[in-house]
Motif scaffolding. Structure first.
Motif, PDB file in Angstrom:
ATOM      1  N   ASP A 247      39.004 -10.907  29.589  1.00 21.46           N
ATOM      2  CA  ASP A 247      40.182 -10.350  28.921  1.00 21.46           C
ATOM      3  C   ASP A 247      41.144  -9.646  29.876  1.00 21.46           C
ATOM      4  O   ASP A 247      42.311  -9.446  29.547  1.00 21.46           O
ATOM      5  N   SER A 248      40.686  -9.258  31.054  1.00 22.83           N
ATOM      6  CA  SER A 248      41.558  -8.553  31.996  1.00 22.83           C
ATOM      7  C   SER A 248      42.461  -9.501  32.788  1.00 22.83           C
ATOM      8  O   SER A 248      43.342  -9.038  33.521  1.00 22.83           O
ATOM      9  N   MET A 249      42.269 -10.801  32.630  1.00 22.70           N
ATOM     10  CA  MET A 249      43.059 -11.752  33.410  1.00 22.70           C
ATOM     11  C   MET A 249      44.549 -11.684  33.076  1.00 22.70           C
ATOM     12  O   MET A 249      45.393 -11.839  33.959  1.00 22.70           O
ATOM     13  N   ASP A 250      44.901 -11.438  31.822  1.00 23.96           N
ATOM     14  CA  ASP A 250      46.322 -11.300  31.466  1.00 23.96           C
ATOM     15  C   ASP A 250      46.951 -10.131  32.222  1.00 23.96           C
ATOM     16  O   ASP A 250      48.052 -10.252  32.769  1.00 23.96           O
ATOM     17  N   GLU A 251      46.255  -9.011  32.247  1.00 22.03           N
ATOM     18  CA  GLU A 251      46.760  -7.835  32.956  1.00 22.03           C
ATOM     19  C   GLU A 251      46.859  -8.094  34.456  1.00 22.03           C
ATOM     20  O   GLU A 251      47.834  -7.718  35.096  1.00 22.03           O
ATOM     21  N   LEU A 252      45.853  -8.753  35.015  1.00 25.61           N
ATOM     22  CA  LEU A 252      45.838  -9.056  36.441  1.00 25.61           C
ATOM     23  C   LEU A 252      47.025  -9.957  36.817  1.00 25.61           C
ATOM     24  O   LEU A 252      47.752  -9.669  37.769  1.00 25.61           O
ATOM     25  N   VAL A 253      47.234 -11.019  36.068  1.00 26.41           N
ATOM     26  CA  VAL A 253      48.348 -11.939  36.346  1.00 26.41           C
ATOM     27  C   VAL A 253      49.684 -11.216  36.162  1.00 26.41           C
ATOM     28  O   VAL A 253      50.616 -11.400  36.951  1.00 26.41           O
ATOM     29  N   GLY A 254      49.779 -10.379  35.152  1.00 27.44           N
ATOM     30  CA  GLY A 254      50.992  -9.592  34.951  1.00 27.44           C
ATOM     31  C   GLY A 254      51.284  -8.696  36.140  1.00 27.44           C
ATOM     32  O   GLY A 254      52.432  -8.570  36.592  1.00 27.44           O
ATOM     33  N   TRP A 255      50.242  -8.069  36.678  1.00 27.74           N
ATOM     34  CA  TRP A 255      50.412  -7.205  37.842  1.00 27.74           C
ATOM     35  C   TRP A 255      50.857  -8.008  39.062  1.00 27.74           C
ATOM     36  O   TRP A 255      51.736  -7.573  39.805  1.00 27.74           O
ATOM     37  N   LEU A 256      50.263  -9.185  39.275  1.00 22.78           N
ATOM     38  CA  LEU A 256      50.685 -10.034  40.392  1.00 22.78           C
ATOM     39  C   LEU A 256      52.177 -10.357  40.282  1.00 22.78           C
ATOM     40  O   LEU A 256      52.917 -10.263  41.266  1.00 22.78           O
ATOM     41  N   ASN A 257      52.623 -10.725  39.095  1.00 23.33           N
ATOM     42  CA  ASN A 257      54.029 -11.047  38.894  1.00 23.33           C
ATOM     43  C   ASN A 257      54.929  -9.820  39.079  1.00 23.33           C
ATOM     44  O   ASN A 257      56.010  -9.929  39.659  1.00 23.33           O
TER      45      ASN A 257
END
Length: 82
Positions: free
Chosen positions: A64-74
């Motif tokens: 579930d943390s993958m959305d947050e991780l990808v958002g942070w990368l962007n």
């Protein structure tokens, strides 16, 4: 823009995942109960990049943390630092 489909949670569980996007490189690695995400300029490899040029953030080691991780990368890319 980095998309969630490009980042494999299952792969990170076994090996570090590296990638790049328009001048920004990233290194994702499982570290205990978290995933450590590092971004740095696309000039050198992870090992050769000076620590003061790296930005690190940790995320819970759950799918579930993958959305947050990808958002942070962007967000890091959009910051204009890279």
């Amino acid at each position: 823009m980095i998309r969630k489909e490009e980042i494999s949670f299952n792969f990170i569980q076994k090996e570090p995942l590296t990638g790049s996007y328009l001048g920004m490189r990233y290194y994702l690695v499982k570290s205990g109960d978290c995933i450590r995400a590092t971004v740095y300029p696309d000039k050198f490899c992870f090992v050769k990049t000076p620590e003061d040029q790296k930005v690190v953030k940790e995320f819970p080691n759950v799918p579930d943390s993958m959305d947050e991780l990808v958002g942070w990368l962007n967000e890091q890319h959009e910051s204009g630092r890279y």
